[in-house]
Design an enzyme around this catalytic site. Sequence first.
Site, PDB file in Angstrom:
ATOM      1  N   GLY A  61      30.959  -2.320 -45.356  1.00 20.80           N
ATOM      2  CA  GLY A  61      32.411  -3.541 -44.878  1.00 20.80           C
ATOM      3  C   GLY A  61      33.654  -2.483 -43.591  1.00 20.80           C
ATOM      4  CD  GLN A  62      32.964   1.703 -43.280  1.00 16.42           C
ATOM      5  OE1 GLN A  62      32.436   0.261 -43.113  1.00 16.42           O
ATOM      6  NE2 GLN A  62      33.307   2.360 -43.803  1.00 16.42           N
ATOM      7  NE  ARG A  63      40.206  -2.919 -38.049  1.00 10.87           N
ATOM      8  CZ  ARG A  63      41.118  -1.759 -37.688  1.00 10.87           C
ATOM      9  NH1 ARG A  63      42.372  -1.158 -38.428  1.00 10.87           N
ATOM     10  NH2 ARG A  63      41.384  -0.558 -37.500  1.00 10.87           N
TER      11      ARG A  63
END
Lengths: 213, 345
Positions: A61-63
């Site tokens: 889920g990292q940007r």
Amino acid sequence: MKKQSNKDLRILLLGLDNAGKTTILKKLASEDINHITPTQGFNIKTVQSSGFRLNVWDIGGQRKIRPYWRNYFENTDVLIYVIDSADRKRFDETGEQLGDLLDEDKLAGIPVLVFANKQDLLSAASASEIAENLNLHKIRDRKWQIQACSATTGEGISVCNKINPVNRILLMSIDWRFTSCCVYGGKNVGQLIIRESMICISEYSYLGLDLIS
Amino acid sequence: MGCFGSKYGNERALAHEEPKVYSWDRRERVDPKDYTLQNLSGETVGRLPGEVKGQQFIIDNCKDCNIYIFDHSATITVDDCTNCRIFLGPIQGSVFIRDCTDCQIALACQQFRTRDCKKLDIFLHCVTQPIIEATTAIRFGCFQYYYKELKDQFAAAKLSVFSNNWSNIHDFTPVAGENNWMLIPENPAVDDYLPRPSSDKFMTMDISTTIKDSVVPITTGCRRKLSSNSCLVAFFADAIASDAPLKYVKQLQQETNCTVVQTKQLSMKPEDSMRVFYTERYNDEVLKGDIIGVEVNGDNVLELSRQLLERCCMGNLYYLSDSASAGNQDIDAFFNFNDVGMGGL
């Protein structure tokens, strides 16, 4: 990525980094949760029950890697969106990401279960507070649920294994109420409930048939 | 708080349900303010052992502060801090550092994450692979710290002092031709980065920052190896119970020129043991409990280790690579045997 048979159910687990997606996945599979590396790509787990397979896809889920989420939308039956209820600084960010997902054509009409995770932490917002914050009540184009949970204690996500012998519905797992999302969700209504309920617990499949009859 | 959702749908199923009570509905209410340090400037603040007791902690918007959390916690977020020195005791889950600049931090955790930071020095103990995102000029060194309660706090946070990946960094946002992260120069004086607390509150703390006293064994990680000779040492349940791994590591570091590259604590099944050690000899041992593996490096490391191990293990079973040439194969087999299959995007 394609579904292998009509006995497969594809569940997509999304949310911001550090929301607890992988911990939920591991807890569901009864695996150790003290050595979980931040996900760099994706993890998949298949829960099997009575010949039916629940394929859960957990995507990092990292940007930087959120643009890749769309590669996994195809053939999704249920979207589970995980929120860190104790990370108040990022409620806006997670709300925007969820909003973007709900606007995606490939996810149109797909039921969404929101996990308000990390309820065990002292600063956690309640599920109702989060629902209000994220304007979930404005969702009109699909079934949705929000469920308070703690992946570390297992509460709110555990697969039900208790059934009241008198009225089996009574103790039907509230945790897996998203079953209902599937039941009444857009496509393959009859099949979905059978599959999903069998995943919950095998006896429950009869209840499932009951409910849609 | 249970669950609720869209109106249409499942009334029939839900009509008979009893409201479910979760542990968080029953727990004693605590004041989040007691677990938050926010909007501070130029202060020395923190918590003593027993003041956090495994709860969540929040550090937010502090400037020019020295912050010491001398207790274990569930998880910690550090947001919007500038020019701060920070110590964080063992964190059972994740630490997330965001929008911070010019900070020196020592911490131990299961997961380490940063985003939108620059100019950080981190003395790190991290059980899993640390990750950084949109972070520049961050430097890493091995966690090096002692106070009386620290060892028990590691246990309370379910962190093994031997499972440390402090230098194995994954960068989500690499920049071609540049290094977002680097190593802190070897043998650092930790006190120069993170001074000991000066305020009265912490007077009772008995702190040491030497390699000799450190609760976490100091490893060289991905630093350049001094010798081409490496070997694997593995300790089994009985040796671990008598504290042999820590004794061996400390004596090797104090009495020889050899270095400890990496350490790891894990559990194995007999079939794993066969695969790593090529013998049935340890099958019963691995069923008794965890194994601790140590990669050591040095010109005479095999012979020196053999002598030290006899002394440290006092008759308990251990494994030592047969030869320096077998060492690298052993090390690879032990440290990579349980890497979980992971998909790439």
